[in-house]
Design an enzyme around this catalytic site. Structure first.
Site, PDB file in Angstrom:
ATOM      1  N   SER A 193      29.392-126.098  -8.843  1.00 32.73           N
ATOM      2  CA  SER A 193      30.111-125.924  -7.586  1.00 32.73           C
ATOM      3  C   SER A 193      30.143-127.276  -6.893  1.00 32.73           C
ATOM      4  CB  SER A 193      29.332-124.921  -6.715  1.00 32.73           C
ATOM      5  OG  SER A 193      29.795-124.971  -5.387  1.00 32.73           O
ATOM      6  N   TYR A 250      21.162-121.633  -3.060  1.00 32.24           N
ATOM      7  CA  TYR A 250      22.366-121.665  -3.912  1.00 32.24           C
ATOM      8  C   TYR A 250      22.760-123.118  -4.208  1.00 32.24           C
ATOM      9  CZ  TYR A 250      27.195-121.274  -5.474  1.00 32.24           C
ATOM     10  OH  TYR A 250      28.356-121.395  -6.194  1.00 32.24           O
TER      11      TYR A 250
END
Ligand code: NAP
Length: 252
Positions: free
Chosen positions: A131, A145
């Protein structure tokens, strides 16, 4: 041509399956929701093998590896993953550990398997889905995360250089998208503060760049720009900006 895709029951994984199938690839697709995988198989024109698996456990990962033991494939995509939104002190530890198991441990176990398999075969491509979070100095309100995705970026970069040094025909890439319209936000409990990219377009771009051997794949001009700005900004300023952006997501 054959590709393996994890997390293919929705979002980016399902769209990568669509893109690859259109290019003529046979597929091995996995996730927990078997009904979704079977529906995708019905939709696609090339041969698709469905292997339901929970990759959030070590046992699940090794069972999956056993099931693909006799398969011959050219491309492996580690895409399954999820996020959690909230202050570090308030998020449930067990949920975070489950995320670490999927986003880090399963990617680690499967990447090692795929690198060894492709090295024995003399060639192959691996795509790890991280990401843009993995490129940032940290992610307030999604701290764990962001940290999981930083692991995926760092691991992939290290392996890339080892392979390059050996002049290997095995290539590894890491996809670092910003927001993409998938089920990610409902799972993470967030809404996007930036408009999400289309999942199919992102998948198309990711596959094209992976097959060209690109290391870091960042779809979309705005996220590329944000990445460059982040590298120039002092860490504390970057974290302040990240907090503001993340905080808007919590209004879901
Ligand atoms: N969407 C975004 O904004 C965005 C941005 C940057 C990076 N990413 C990354 O992109 C990847 C794909 O996410 P997405 O956006 O496409 O979200 P998604 O639509 O929620 O897809 C996630 C996929 O992961 C699978 N999965 C979740 N837990 C699993 C488990 N324990 N075992 C096996 N499979 C599991 C899900 O399938 P089942 O539930 O059927 O198991 C699903 O197929 C993730 O790694 C995510 O972190 C997404």
């Amino acid at each position: 041509m054959k590709a393996i895709i994890t997390g293919a029951s929705s979002g980016l994984g399902a769209d990568m399956a669509r893109v690859l199938s259109k290019m003529g690839y046979d597929l091995i697709i996995t996730a927990r929701r078997e009904d979704r995988l079977n529906a995708l198989k019905e939709e696609l024109k090339t041969n698709v093998t469905v292997i339901p698996a929970d990759l959030g456990t070590e046992e699940g990962c090794y069972n999956f590896i056993k099931k693909i033991e006799n398969e011959d494939f050219d491309l492996a995509i580690n895409n399954a993953g999820f996020g959690l939104f909230g202050e570090f002190s308030s998020l449930e530890t067990q949920k975070e550990l489950n995320m670490i198991d999927l986003n880090i441990k399963s990617v680690h176990i499967l990447t090692k398997h795929f690198v060894r398999y492709f090295e024995s075969r003399g060639k192959g491509n691996i795509l790890n889905v991280a990401s843009s979070a993995g490129l940032m100095p940290g992610g307030p309100l999604m701290a764990t995360y962001y940290a999981t995705k930083a692991y995926v970026v760092s691991l992939s970069r290290g392996i890339y250089e080892e392979l390059r040094k050996k002049k290997s025909k095995v290539k590894i890439s890491v996809l670092c998208p910003g927001p993409v319209d998938t089920e990610f936000n409902s799972v993470a409990g967030v809404s996007f503060s930036l408009k999400g990219l289309g999942s199919y377009k992102t998948a198309e771009y990711a596959i094209k760049k992976t097959l060209s051997g690109k290391l870091i794949i960042i779809p979309g001009v705005s996220i590329k720009f944000a990445y460059i700005l982040n590298r120039l900004a002092p860490t504390k300023l970057a974290l302040k900006i990240a907090y503001k952006i993340q905080n808007k997501k919590g209004d879901a």
